[in-house]
Scaffold this active site. Sequence first.
Site, PDB file in Angstrom:
ATOM      1  N   GLU A 172       4.805  -5.199   6.978  1.00  0.00           N
ATOM      2  CA  GLU A 172       4.125  -4.088   7.668  1.00  0.00           C
ATOM      3  C   GLU A 172       4.646  -3.885   9.078  1.00  0.00           C
ATOM      4  OE1 GLU A 172       2.614  -6.491   5.947  1.00  0.00           O
ATOM      5  OE2 GLU A 172       0.982  -5.679   4.734  1.00  0.00           O
TER       6      GLU A 172
ATOM      7  N   GLY B  65       0.588  -4.990   0.879  1.00  0.00           N
ATOM      8  CA  GLY B  65      -0.612  -5.030   0.044  1.00  0.00           C
ATOM      9  C   GLY B  65      -0.351  -5.704  -1.298  1.00  0.00           C
TER      10      GLY B  65
ATOM     11  N   GLU C  49      -0.726  -9.261  -0.612  1.00  0.00           N
ATOM     12  CA  GLU C  49      -2.150  -9.491  -0.339  1.00  0.00           C
ATOM     13  C   GLU C  49      -2.967  -9.459  -1.630  1.00  0.00           C
ATOM     14  OE1 GLU C  49      -2.096  -6.345   2.614  1.00  0.00           O
ATOM     15  OE2 GLU C  49      -2.722  -7.764   4.150  1.00  0.00           O
TER      16      GLU C  49
ATOM     17  N   ALA D 129       0.861  -1.175   0.000  1.00  0.00           N
ATOM     18  CA  ALA D 129       0.000   0.000   0.000  1.00  0.00           C
ATOM     19  C   ALA D 129       0.902   1.231   0.000  1.00  0.00           C
ATOM     20  CB  ALA D 129      -0.889  -0.011   1.232  1.00  0.00           C
TER      21      ALA D 129
HETATM   22  N1  CO8 Z   1       4.636   3.118  -0.622  1.00  0.00           N
HETATM   23  C1  CO8 Z   1       5.084   4.284  -1.126  1.00  0.00           C
HETATM   24  N2  CO8 Z   1       6.250   4.394  -1.810  1.00  0.00           N
HETATM   25  C2  CO8 Z   1       6.992   3.294  -1.960  1.00  0.00           C
HETATM   26  C3  CO8 Z   1       6.602   2.039  -1.443  1.00  0.00           C
HETATM   27  C4  CO8 Z   1       5.354   1.980  -0.738  1.00  0.00           C
HETATM   28  N3  CO8 Z   1       4.862   0.836  -0.236  1.00  0.00           N
HETATM   29  N4  CO8 Z   1       7.542   1.136  -1.739  1.00  0.00           N
HETATM   30  C5  CO8 Z   1       8.495   1.776  -2.434  1.00  0.00           C
HETATM   31  N5  CO8 Z   1       8.168   3.091  -2.572  1.00  0.00           N
HETATM   32  C6  CO8 Z   1       8.948   4.140  -3.260  1.00  0.00           C
HETATM   33  C7  CO8 Z   1      10.155   4.562  -2.465  1.00  0.00           C
HETATM   34  O1  CO8 Z   1       9.798   5.515  -1.478  1.00  0.00           O
HETATM   35  C8  CO8 Z   1      11.033   5.142  -3.552  1.00  0.00           C
HETATM   36  O2  CO8 Z   1      10.560   6.417  -3.876  1.00  0.00           O
HETATM   37  P1  CO8 Z   1      11.626   7.636  -4.116  1.00  0.00           P
HETATM   38  O3  CO8 Z   1      12.412   7.201  -5.342  1.00  0.00           O
HETATM   39  O4  CO8 Z   1      10.757   8.814  -4.352  1.00  0.00           O
HETATM   40  O5  CO8 Z   1      12.475   7.673  -2.891  1.00  0.00           O
HETATM   41  C9  CO8 Z   1      10.730   4.231  -4.740  1.00  0.00           C
HETATM   42  O6  CO8 Z   1       9.482   3.598  -4.456  1.00  0.00           O
HETATM   43  C10 CO8 Z   1      11.762   3.158  -4.939  1.00  0.00           C
HETATM   44  O7  CO8 Z   1      11.906   2.456  -3.721  1.00  0.00           O
HETATM   45  P2  CO8 Z   1      13.312   2.272  -2.979  1.00  0.00           P
HETATM   46  O8  CO8 Z   1      14.245   3.374  -3.325  1.00  0.00           O
HETATM   47  O9  CO8 Z   1      13.018   2.040  -1.528  1.00  0.00           O
HETATM   48  O10 CO8 Z   1      13.813   0.936  -3.699  1.00  0.00           O
HETATM   49  P3  CO8 Z   1      14.763  -0.181  -3.098  1.00  0.00           P
HETATM   50  O11 CO8 Z   1      15.065  -1.079  -4.240  1.00  0.00           O
HETATM   51  O12 CO8 Z   1      15.894   0.428  -2.347  1.00  0.00           O
HETATM   52  O13 CO8 Z   1      13.870  -0.962  -2.009  1.00  0.00           O
HETATM   53  C11 CO8 Z   1      11.889  -2.050  -1.216  1.00  0.00           C
HETATM   54  C12 CO8 Z   1      12.750  -1.681  -2.432  1.00  0.00           C
HETATM   55  C13 CO8 Z   1      12.635  -3.038  -0.322  1.00  0.00           C
HETATM   56  C14 CO8 Z   1      10.624  -2.731  -1.760  1.00  0.00           C
HETATM   57  C15 CO8 Z   1      11.525  -0.783  -0.416  1.00  0.00           C
HETATM   58  O14 CO8 Z   1      11.022   0.195  -1.323  1.00  0.00           O
HETATM   59  C16 CO8 Z   1      10.478  -0.997   0.640  1.00  0.00           C
HETATM   60  O15 CO8 Z   1      10.801  -1.512   1.700  1.00  0.00           O
HETATM   61  N6  CO8 Z   1       9.221  -0.568   0.374  1.00  0.00           N
HETATM   62  C17 CO8 Z   1       8.146  -0.650   1.336  1.00  0.00           C
HETATM   63  C18 CO8 Z   1       7.648  -2.046   1.518  1.00  0.00           C
HETATM   64  C19 CO8 Z   1       6.556  -2.093   2.556  1.00  0.00           C
HETATM   65  O16 CO8 Z   1       6.763  -1.785   3.715  1.00  0.00           O
HETATM   66  N7  CO8 Z   1       5.342  -2.466   2.130  1.00  0.00           N
HETATM   67  C20 CO8 Z   1       4.189  -2.542   3.014  1.00  0.00           C
HETATM   68  C21 CO8 Z   1       3.436  -1.260   3.003  1.00  0.00           C
HETATM   69  S1  CO8 Z   1       2.077  -1.247   4.153  1.00  0.00           S
HETATM   70  C22 CO8 Z   1       0.880  -2.199   3.416  1.00  0.00           C
HETATM   71  O17 CO8 Z   1       1.055  -2.689   2.327  1.00  0.00           O
HETATM   72  C23 CO8 Z   1      -0.406  -2.404   4.144  1.00  0.00           C
HETATM   73  C24 CO8 Z   1      -1.439  -3.069   3.246  1.00  0.00           C
HETATM   74  C25 CO8 Z   1      -2.807  -3.126   3.826  1.00  0.00           C
HETATM   75  C26 CO8 Z   1      -3.597  -1.880   3.642  1.00  0.00           C
HETATM   76  C27 CO8 Z   1      -4.086  -1.615   2.242  1.00  0.00           C
HETATM   77  C28 CO8 Z   1      -5.182  -0.533   2.168  1.00  0.00           C
HETATM   78  C29 CO8 Z   1      -4.911   0.746   2.857  1.00  0.00           C
END
Ligand code: CO8
Length: 255
Positions: A129, A106, A109, A63
């Site tokens: 998460e 998400g 999911e 998400a």
């Molecule tokens: N949300 C927003 N932005 C994101 C997300 C995300 N989930 N994942 C990546 N991005 C963005 C980064 O902020 C980055 O943006 P910018 O270039 O502007 O800094 C860009 O995507 C590229 O990401 P990274 O630079 O971090 O890339 P890496 O290769 O270094 O890392 C990862 C990749 C490991 C996937 C890392 O991006 C990461 O950890 N992302 C978050 C993963 C996460 O925590 N996901 C769970 C989110 S919570 C959730 O899903 C709850 C779901 C249930 C609710 C749904 C309805 C509300």
Amino acid sequence: MYVRVTRPEEGIGRIQLHRPEVLNALNLQLMEELVSALVSMDRDEGIRCILITGDRRAFAAGADIDEMSDATAVDMLLKDQFAVWDRIRHISKPIIAAVSGYALGGGCELAMACDLIIASETAQFGQPEINIGVMPGAGGTQRLTRAVGKVRAMEMVLTGNPLRAEEALQAGLINRVVPEELLEDEALRMAREIAAKPPVAVRLAKKAVLKAMDTTLETGLAYEQMLFYLLFATEDQREGMQAFLEKRKPRFRGR
Ligand code: CO8
């Protein structure tokens, strides 16, 4: 638009998540576009199987954290983002997730809300998460546990550590792992195979399997029997059985 909708072949609808700059993070707009594409494909008699895919780097990294970071519980409740997710459960046609790269939070999911999951060797599936102070909210604790069992699901949800594609396959979370360059072909091959089956039987069979996820054996068996009988009201049942007896290929019409 955050999704790209195509029809790569007769009978197959394809939806590509397209927010590559944030690894296809699932904001509300993307989810609404995705679900609206799913609903219109579900209504379209020309489509018999649906594919959801991302890009090479990510199916979806979860998400959209930006969108949620300042929200209060009341904001979240009033926004009711899960309403759109819930609609995926009511899609009657089979949905295949073709996953390359990250399927996290998400994203994992969403893949699990599909009916079949084909992954490239680069795919990883996880519920991270916990690392950002929350927990799965779109089915992660429920569908993951049903798919891989309590012990493995607990580890994934509490540590946030993902499974690599091969591990996810062994755990029973996904159907196939293929080299990255073959992902699209393999997903299309499976979609084509399902699209050639009698659509009403496919639809009811999907319903019956999903029923098994949340009912007792007795209720599930009774439900299955009713749907089985119902198929004897279809022309495709006559055609399928007749074609078998005449040793020819059936021509299913979805009636
Ligand atoms: N949300 C927003 N932005 C994101 C997300 C995300 N989930 N994942 C990546 N991005 C963005 C980064 O902020 C980055 O943006 P910018 O270039 O502007 O800094 C860009 O995507 C590229 O990401 P990274 O630079 O971090 O890339 P890496 O290769 O270094 O890392 C990862 C990749 C490991 C996937 C890392 O991006 C990461 O950890 N992302 C978050 C993963 C996460 O925590 N996901 C769970 C989110 S919570 C959730 O899903 C709850 C779901 C249930 C609710 C749904 C309805 C509300």
